[in-house]
Scaffold this motif. Structure first.
Motif, PDB file in Angstrom:
ATOM      1  N   GLY B  60       0.955  -1.299  -0.156  1.00  0.00           N
ATOM      2  CA  GLY B  60       0.121  -0.070  -0.148  1.00  0.00           C
ATOM      3  C   GLY B  60       0.994   1.202   0.164  1.00  0.00           C
ATOM      4  N   TYR B  61       2.200   1.124   0.115  1.00  0.00           N
ATOM      5  CA  TYR B  61       2.908   2.223   0.120  1.00  0.00           C
ATOM      6  C   TYR B  61       3.034   3.019  -1.003  1.00  0.00           C
ATOM      7  CZ  TYR B  61       7.138   5.123   0.940  1.00  0.00           C
ATOM      8  OH  TYR B  61       8.150   6.147   1.058  1.00  0.00           O
ATOM      9  N   ARG B  62       2.756   4.289  -1.290  1.00  0.00           N
ATOM     10  CA  ARG B  62       2.731   5.534  -0.564  1.00  0.00           C
ATOM     11  C   ARG B  62       1.421   5.926  -0.192  1.00  0.00           C
ATOM     12  NH1 ARG B  62       5.415  10.125  -2.317  1.00  0.00           N
ATOM     13  NH2 ARG B  62       5.893  10.914  -0.009  1.00  0.00           N
ATOM     14  N   ALA B  63       0.380   5.179  -0.687  1.00  0.00           N
ATOM     15  CA  ALA B  63      -1.141   5.773  -0.391  1.00  0.00           C
ATOM     16  C   ALA B  63      -1.297   5.312   1.494  1.00  0.00           C
ATOM     17  CB  ALA B  63      -1.864   4.575  -0.964  1.00  0.00           C
ATOM     18  N   GLU B 126      -4.544   6.628   6.026  1.00  0.00           N
ATOM     19  CA  GLU B 126      -4.569   7.126   4.787  1.00  0.00           C
ATOM     20  C   GLU B 126      -4.222   8.583   4.672  1.00  0.00           C
ATOM     21  OE1 GLU B 126      -7.001   5.785   6.223  1.00  0.00           O
ATOM     22  OE2 GLU B 126      -8.470   7.724   6.197  1.00  0.00           O
ATOM     23  N   LYS B 127      -4.280   9.289   5.766  1.00  0.00           N
ATOM     24  CA  LYS B 127      -3.869  10.709   5.927  1.00  0.00           C
ATOM     25  C   LYS B 127      -2.577  11.125   6.211  1.00  0.00           C
ATOM     26  CE  LYS B 127      -8.342  12.016   5.530  1.00  0.00           C
ATOM     27  NZ  LYS B 127      -8.897  12.872   4.301  1.00  0.00           N
ATOM     28  N   TRP B 128      -1.731   9.982   6.067  1.00  0.00           N
ATOM     29  CA  TRP B 128      -0.353  10.207   6.830  1.00  0.00           C
ATOM     30  C   TRP B 128       0.429  11.272   6.027  1.00  0.00           C
ATOM     31  CZ3 TRP B 128       5.108   8.580   5.078  1.00  0.00           C
ATOM     32  CH2 TRP B 128       4.733   8.273   3.750  1.00  0.00           C
ATOM     33  N   LEU B 129       0.242  11.508   4.914  1.00  0.00           N
ATOM     34  CA  LEU B 129       1.159  12.485   4.251  1.00  0.00           C
ATOM     35  C   LEU B 129       0.776  14.012   4.788  1.00  0.00           C
ATOM     36  CD1 LEU B 129       1.530  11.023   0.870  1.00  0.00           C
ATOM     37  CD2 LEU B 129       3.322  11.195   2.208  1.00  0.00           C
ATOM     38  N   GLU B 130      -0.522  14.080   5.265  1.00  0.00           N
ATOM     39  CA  GLU B 130      -0.898  15.382   5.742  1.00  0.00           C
ATOM     40  C   GLU B 130      -0.593  15.803   7.321  1.00  0.00           C
ATOM     41  OE1 GLU B 130      -5.093  15.667   4.821  1.00  0.00           O
ATOM     42  OE2 GLU B 130      -4.575  14.742   2.910  1.00  0.00           O
TER      43      GLU B 130
END
Lengths: 88, 160
Positions: B60-63, B126-130
């Motif tokens: 699933g990386y980077r989703a 799923e919000k990790w980049l934010e």
């Protein structure tokens, strides 16, 4: 340690941004704070990282508030840019 | 959210040169298994010299962020039974090594409450980049994540 033309003593280091294979060389006054130098390096790598700091070859995360010399940074050191944040 | 494995492989392959350079500078080794979508980094604890194996499950990386765990390369222990003790890092910041045996950072899928972790305040994984919380670590590439882990491991007094 360098001291160019009677100016303040400087330190010249190689900085890596871990996700990039490239590196850059920087010279800063020894008295410059780690956090300020790391912010300059991050900007040079095109990063907008908040609170960047350096990690030395031993893996230690350097205190952003300390002058480079007090944090143990010496001429020729190789440093990595890292996030200074903590966990919870 | 799921993404095809071949997409993750392409992303990891793109990140590998930087990660390899970082690991070489710090004396750690990496094994990357595209079939299993697992990355294993091996070395020794900087303080007590105990062999350490840090694994990132990358499905699933980077989703989704990786699922980072510690494994004992000599004995098969894992989770809270083989995990670094928390140490002090500069500026009085807390260690990412949580008492429950979880790497507590937004880049670790296992830190999110929806997946059994302690954090319900970051939204879902799923919000990790934010996730960008002042004074907390932030890393969005594998090499940067491992650099954070190694920094906190260096401050740790040893393995549990």
């Amino acid at each position: 340690m360098n001291q160019e033309h009677g100016g303040p003593p400087t330190v010249t280091v190689t900085v890596h941004e871990p996700s990039s294979p490239e590196s850059m060389s920087f010279s800063w006054p020894q008295s410059k704070k780690v956090g300020e130098a790391a912010a300059e390096a991050a900007a040079a790598f095109g990063l907008s990282a908040e609170e960047p700091t350096f990690q030395n070859a031993a893996g230690e995360v350097l205190d952003r508030q300390k002058p480079l010399v007090a944090a143990g940074v010496r001429d020729g050191d190789v440093l990595d840019l890292v996030s200074a944040g903590g966990g919870v | 959210m799921s993404i095809p494995g071949e997409v993750t492989v392409a992303i990891v392959d793109d990140e590998l040169p930087g990660l390899l350079g970082y690991l070489n500078r710090h004396g750690w080794q990496v094994e990357w298994s595209p079939l299993e979508l697992r990355l294993a980094v091996t070395g020794r604890h900087p303080k007590d010299g105990v062999p350490v194996r840090i694994v990132a499950a990358l499905d699933g990386y980077r989703a989704l962020p990786p699922a980072w765990t510690f494994e004992d390369p000599t004995g098969g222990r894992g989770g809270a039974s083989f995990f670094p003790r928390a140490g002090s890092i500069p500026d009085g910041r807390s260690s990412i090594f949580h008492g429950k045996g979880v790497i507590c950072a937004p880049f670790n899928r296992l830190a999110y409450k929806t997946l059994g972790g302690p954090h319900g305040d970051w939204g879902g994984p799923e919000k990790w980049l934010e996730v960008n919380v002042p004074s907390q670590v932030r890393a969005i590439r594998l090499a940067n994540m491992f650099a954070v882990i190694l920094g906190h491991l260096t401050a740790s007094p040893g393995m549990s």
